[in-house]
Design a protein around this motif. Sequence first.
Motif, PDB file in Angstrom:
ATOM      1  N   VAL A   1     -18.388  18.199 -29.809  1.00 56.87           N
ATOM      2  CA  VAL A   1     -16.854  18.850 -29.420  1.00 56.87           C
ATOM      3  C   VAL A   1     -17.132  19.955 -28.481  1.00 56.87           C
ATOM      4  O   VAL A   1     -18.319  20.565 -28.473  1.00 56.87           O
ATOM      5  N   ALA A   2     -16.172  19.783 -27.692  1.00 57.04           N
ATOM      6  CA  ALA A   2     -16.309  20.896 -26.618  1.00 57.04           C
ATOM      7  C   ALA A   2     -15.440  22.108 -27.234  1.00 57.04           C
ATOM      8  O   ALA A   2     -14.304  22.096 -27.071  1.00 57.04           O
ATOM      9  N   VAL A   3     -15.991  23.246 -27.239  1.00 57.39           N
ATOM     10  CA  VAL A   3     -15.540  24.405 -28.076  1.00 57.39           C
ATOM     11  C   VAL A   3     -15.477  25.630 -27.597  1.00 57.39           C
ATOM     12  O   VAL A   3     -16.578  25.935 -26.361  1.00 57.39           O
ATOM     13  N   ARG A   4     -14.480  26.465 -27.586  1.00 56.79           N
ATOM     14  CA  ARG A   4     -14.274  27.700 -26.663  1.00 56.79           C
ATOM     15  C   ARG A   4     -13.288  28.640 -27.347  1.00 56.79           C
ATOM     16  O   ARG A   4     -12.597  28.193 -28.049  1.00 56.79           O
ATOM     17  N   MET A   5     -13.662  29.992 -27.253  1.00 53.13           N
ATOM     18  CA  MET A   5     -12.873  31.098 -27.869  1.00 53.13           C
ATOM     19  C   MET A   5     -12.313  31.604 -26.405  1.00 53.13           C
ATOM     20  O   MET A   5     -12.967  32.437 -25.577  1.00 53.13           O
ATOM     21  N   PRO A   6     -10.847  31.687 -26.208  1.00 49.62           N
ATOM     22  CA  PRO A   6     -10.324  32.221 -24.972  1.00 49.62           C
ATOM     23  C   PRO A   6     -10.338  33.697 -25.238  1.00 49.62           C
ATOM     24  O   PRO A   6      -9.939  34.424 -26.306  1.00 49.62           O
ATOM     25  N   LEU A   7     -10.457  34.290 -23.740  1.00 51.29           N
ATOM     26  CA  LEU A   7     -10.270  35.836 -23.878  1.00 51.29           C
ATOM     27  C   LEU A   7      -8.542  36.213 -23.404  1.00 51.29           C
ATOM     28  O   LEU A   7      -8.329  36.390 -22.431  1.00 51.29           O
TER      29      LEU A   7
ATOM     30  N   ASP B   1      -6.948  32.452 -20.946  1.00 49.11           N
ATOM     31  CA  ASP B   1      -7.771  33.287 -19.752  1.00 49.11           C
ATOM     32  C   ASP B   1      -7.877  32.467 -18.531  1.00 49.11           C
ATOM     33  O   ASP B   1      -8.223  33.069 -17.575  1.00 49.11           O
ATOM     34  N   THR B   2      -7.648  31.326 -18.637  1.00 50.36           N
ATOM     35  CA  THR B   2      -7.701  30.253 -17.388  1.00 50.36           C
ATOM     36  C   THR B   2      -6.420  29.586 -16.821  1.00 50.36           C
ATOM     37  O   THR B   2      -6.062  30.235 -16.060  1.00 50.36           O
TER      38      THR B   2
ATOM     39  N   GLY C   1       3.281  35.004 -19.398  1.00 48.77           N
ATOM     40  CA  GLY C   1       3.359  35.602 -17.896  1.00 48.77           C
ATOM     41  C   GLY C   1       2.157  34.746 -17.260  1.00 48.77           C
ATOM     42  O   GLY C   1       1.446  33.673 -17.731  1.00 48.77           O
ATOM     43  N   PRO C   2       2.043  35.007 -16.099  1.00 55.16           N
ATOM     44  CA  PRO C   2       0.962  34.230 -15.213  1.00 55.16           C
ATOM     45  C   PRO C   2      -0.452  34.370 -15.556  1.00 55.16           C
ATOM     46  O   PRO C   2      -0.681  35.482 -15.977  1.00 55.16           O
ATOM     47  N   THR C   3      -1.236  33.276 -15.648  1.00 55.97           N
ATOM     48  CA  THR C   3      -2.517  33.573 -16.095  1.00 55.97           C
ATOM     49  C   THR C   3      -3.631  34.246 -15.095  1.00 55.97           C
ATOM     50  O   THR C   3      -3.240  34.130 -14.101  1.00 55.97           O
ATOM     51  N   PRO C   4      -4.432  35.086 -15.575  1.00 53.91           N
ATOM     52  CA  PRO C   4      -5.099  35.672 -14.752  1.00 53.91           C
ATOM     53  C   PRO C   4      -6.169  34.730 -13.642  1.00 53.91           C
ATOM     54  O   PRO C   4      -6.503  35.432 -12.666  1.00 53.91           O
ATOM     55  N   ASP C   5      -6.447  33.674 -14.026  1.00 54.32           N
ATOM     56  CA  ASP C   5      -7.409  32.805 -13.108  1.00 54.32           C
ATOM     57  C   ASP C   5      -6.952  31.506 -13.099  1.00 54.32           C
ATOM     58  O   ASP C   5      -6.510  30.843 -14.154  1.00 54.32           O
ATOM     59  N   SER C   6      -7.236  30.753 -12.165  1.00 52.94           N
ATOM     60  CA  SER C   6      -6.763  29.289 -12.166  1.00 52.94           C
ATOM     61  C   SER C   6      -8.122  28.608 -12.055  1.00 52.94           C
ATOM     62  O   SER C   6      -8.119  27.491 -12.079  1.00 52.94           O
ATOM     63  N   VAL C   7      -9.242  29.306 -12.208  1.00 49.13           N
ATOM     64  CA  VAL C   7     -10.431  28.592 -12.253  1.00 49.13           C
ATOM     65  C   VAL C   7     -10.897  28.163 -13.708  1.00 49.13           C
ATOM     66  O   VAL C   7     -10.620  29.108 -14.724  1.00 49.13           O
TER      67      VAL C   7
END
Length: 215
Positions: free
Chosen positions: A119-125, A35-36, A173-179
């Motif tokens: 650990v740096a952890v994330r669940m992507p949307l 999502d980034t 496809g293109p990701t929704p956000d570059s941030v």
Amino acid sequence: MARRYDCSDATDRATGLREAASAVRRGELVVLPTDTVYGIGADAFTPEAVGDLLEAKGRGRGMPSPVLIGSPNTLHGLVTDFSEQAWELVDAFWPGALTLVARHQPSLTWDLGETGGTVAVRMPLHPVAIELLTETGPMAVSSANLTGHPAPQTCDAAQEMLGDSVAVYLDGGPTPDSVPSSIVDVTAPVPRLLRAGAISAEELRKVVPGLEAAS
């Protein structure tokens, strides 16, 4: 030779996800949409694969790879001393662009780089990322760019930089956000914002009013 799959096509997506999961289990690298930005990923528990990931990016062990997961429940097996405030951040912002830095379970046999026990952890949307992570389990995932170059928002940009160092490319496809994601350290009693990204400090403070800003 790298293989690439168009995830806008149902058949290609199913084949691509199957091939990507198999590649991860073999210790190979894959590129996936989030999502980034696009990420380059490997099995988090295969040290050689994580080493290959860092090498493909031209990145040293002093910048360890974050870990992506497909469900908040996975945290129970990965982290320790996870505070109530940390769980509140998970409930509010996952899946989404929030990375949490936590103490990892000391029993884990992984080598993500020089992490200092965290650990740096994330669940992507992103549905493609979540489907892959559900199949593979935790993956070491970093932005799919050569170090010093912009993080890619397209599969083309990722493939131009990484080429055949990656076994499978999943084109969503293109990701929704570059941030990039915001990063919050939850290893101390008071959560601390390490990087302001897609989620602002103001939004985070609605959940954790005492959030400290990065120095």
